[in-house]
Write a protein that holds these residues in place. Structure first.
Motif, PDB file in Angstrom:
ATOM      1  N   GLU A 166       0.875  -1.182   0.000  1.00  0.00           N
ATOM      2  CA  GLU A 166       0.000   0.000   0.000  1.00  0.00           C
ATOM      3  C   GLU A 166       0.912   1.231   0.000  1.00  0.00           C
ATOM      4  N   ASN A 169       1.186   7.175   3.896  1.00  0.00           N
ATOM      5  CA  ASN A 169       0.288   8.326   4.061  1.00  0.00           C
ATOM      6  C   ASN A 169       1.030   9.621   4.429  1.00  0.00           C
ATOM      7  N   GLU A 175       4.475   5.294   6.184  1.00  0.00           N
ATOM      8  CA  GLU A 175       3.307   5.530   7.055  1.00  0.00           C
ATOM      9  C   GLU A 175       3.758   6.413   8.223  1.00  0.00           C
ATOM     10  N   LEU A 200      -1.128   0.079   7.097  1.00  0.00           N
ATOM     11  CA  LEU A 200      -2.151   0.755   6.280  1.00  0.00           C
ATOM     12  C   LEU A 200      -2.873  -0.230   5.371  1.00  0.00           C
ATOM     13  N   HIS A 204      -6.683   0.633   5.890  1.00  0.00           N
ATOM     14  CA  HIS A 204      -7.396   1.271   4.770  1.00  0.00           C
ATOM     15  C   HIS A 204      -8.601   0.453   4.308  1.00  0.00           C
ATOM     16  N   VAL A 207     -13.289   1.585   6.283  1.00  0.00           N
ATOM     17  CA  VAL A 207     -13.633   2.964   5.933  1.00  0.00           C
ATOM     18  C   VAL A 207     -14.848   3.387   6.745  1.00  0.00           C
ATOM     19  N   TYR A 239     -10.111  14.578   5.095  1.00  0.00           N
ATOM     20  CA  TYR A 239     -10.300  13.446   4.181  1.00  0.00           C
ATOM     21  C   TYR A 239     -11.137  13.865   2.964  1.00  0.00           C
ATOM     22  N   VAL A 243      -8.384  13.153   0.579  1.00  0.00           N
ATOM     23  CA  VAL A 243      -8.400  11.691   0.373  1.00  0.00           C
ATOM     24  C   VAL A 243      -9.539  11.281  -0.557  1.00  0.00           C
ATOM     25  N   HIS A 249     -10.219   6.875   8.299  1.00  0.00           N
ATOM     26  CA  HIS A 249      -9.800   5.525   8.671  1.00  0.00           C
ATOM     27  C   HIS A 249      -9.510   5.500  10.168  1.00  0.00           C
ATOM     28  N   HIS A 251      -7.541   3.948  12.012  1.00  0.00           N
ATOM     29  CA  HIS A 251      -6.320   3.123  12.078  1.00  0.00           C
ATOM     30  C   HIS A 251      -6.092   2.457  13.432  1.00  0.00           C
TER      31      HIS A 251
END
Ligand code: BDR
Ligand code: CA
Length: 322
Positions: A166, A169, A175, A200, A204, A207, A239, A243, A249, A251
């Motif tokens: 992935e 971010n 990450e 991630l 990810h 959502v 976001y 995004v 997210h 996380h």
């Protein structure tokens, strides 16, 4: 019941993870330590007190403030995502009488450092304690530097961090938690403590849309619902702009779910190393996840698949308990 210590850089998803952990009867939070990351560590400690005050707790976990700087790099924060105060600027909100809408919990901060509280808690519960790491790994690497053999008595470290198949971010390859302190992360991965990772690649998949958050919280208009709406507002706007959807997210909530509902998560064993030098790849987590290339001595389990809907349903059920 699983004894845990949470090490965190309290931002918005850390807050959600801490609330979820407090509402999980399978877990007992022995201590919470703060570390620099999303915000400077003093702000993070203040945020932790604000988060703990959202629930009417009868007993508070032991709290200590940890490291203010990464091992080698200068601190990079994430106020642009989590708000200036790290919690969507809820510290500014006031009741009509001028008192803070989100006051600080009435509990004390230990005079021990975060690193020493980690070591003391492992000493109290050898081979029983799970360390849940939700921020940069500075405290944990420092505890390992101080007493590696004691840290080997952790049952496991479960951490949110890294990106494998992935994009990152912060940069294309990194990450946030690993990027902030890649040297600490590399030392933790070399420590021989069993490690579970929610990168991630996994986070990810979960959502949380603004529509779902508002629909669920509007069903139960209480303090935790209001907190969730207020604290997430600015990061959902971030976001929306950068995004591509209104939501975010969660996380840091994943490691908590991995502890209470392991059947929702699928992991593969891997040898994880961190790039500490690269200019384009600084903070990148490197591992070969191809089945035919499995390493003979993996140092971590990397979560690659999540039953996202089941996890989100579970999250809202737990939140609804209050
Ligand atoms: C991680 O970075 C932080 O901003 C979040 O709190 C989470 O721990 C996601 O990359
Ligand atoms: Ca975090």
């Amino acid at each position: 019941m699983q004894r845990i210590l949470i090490d965190t850089d309290p931002g918005v998803d850390d807050a959600i993870a801490i609330l979820l952990a407090l509402l999980s009867p399978e877990l007992h939070i022995e201590a919470i330590t703060t570390v620099c990351g999303n915000v400077p560590v003093t702000q993070g400690t203040e945020n932790l007190l604000r988060i703990l005050a959202v629930l009417d707790l009868e007993e508070f976990p032991c709290i200590a403030q940890g490291e203010a700087r990464p091992l080698v790099k200068n601190l990079v924060t994430a106020a642009h995502v989590h708000g200036e105060d790290g919690l969507g600027n809820i510290s500014q909100l006031r009741n009509t009488d001028g008192s803070p809408l989100y006051p600080l919990a009435n509990t004390s901060i230990s005079s021990t450092s975060g690193v020493d509280l980690i070591l003391e808690t492992v000493t109290r519960y050898p081979d029983e304690l799970t360390l849940v790491a939700l921020g940069p790994l500075t405290n944990i690497a420092t505890a390992i530097r101080k007493d590696a053999s004691k840290m080997q008595r952790l049952q496991t470290i479960i951490l949110m961090g890294g990106a494998f198949e992935e994009y990152g971010n912060v940069t294309t390859t990194a990450e946030f938690n690993i990027f902030v302190d890649p040297h600490a992360a590399q030392e933790v991965f070399q420590s021989n403590v069993p490690i579970d990772i929610a990168p991630l690649d996994a986070t990810h998949q979960v959502v949380l849309t603004g529509e779902r958050l508002h629909a669920e919280t509007d069903k139960r208009p209480n303090r935790i619902s209001q907190f969730l709406k207020d604290a997430t507002q600015s990061c959902m706007e971030f976001y929306r702009r950068y995004v591509g959807f209104w939501g975010f997210h969660i996380h840091d909530a994943l490691p908590i779910g991995m502890l209470t509902h392991p059947d929702y998560f699928q992991s593969v064993a891997a040898d994880v190393q961190v790039e500490t030098e690269g200019t384009l790849t600084n903070g990148m987590t490197v591992a070969d996840l191809r089945p035919e290339r499995r390493h003979p001595n993996p140092n971590a389990q990397v979560c690659i698949k999540v039953a996202a809907e089941a996890f989100l349903d579970h999250f809202f059920k737990r939140i609804a308990r209050r």
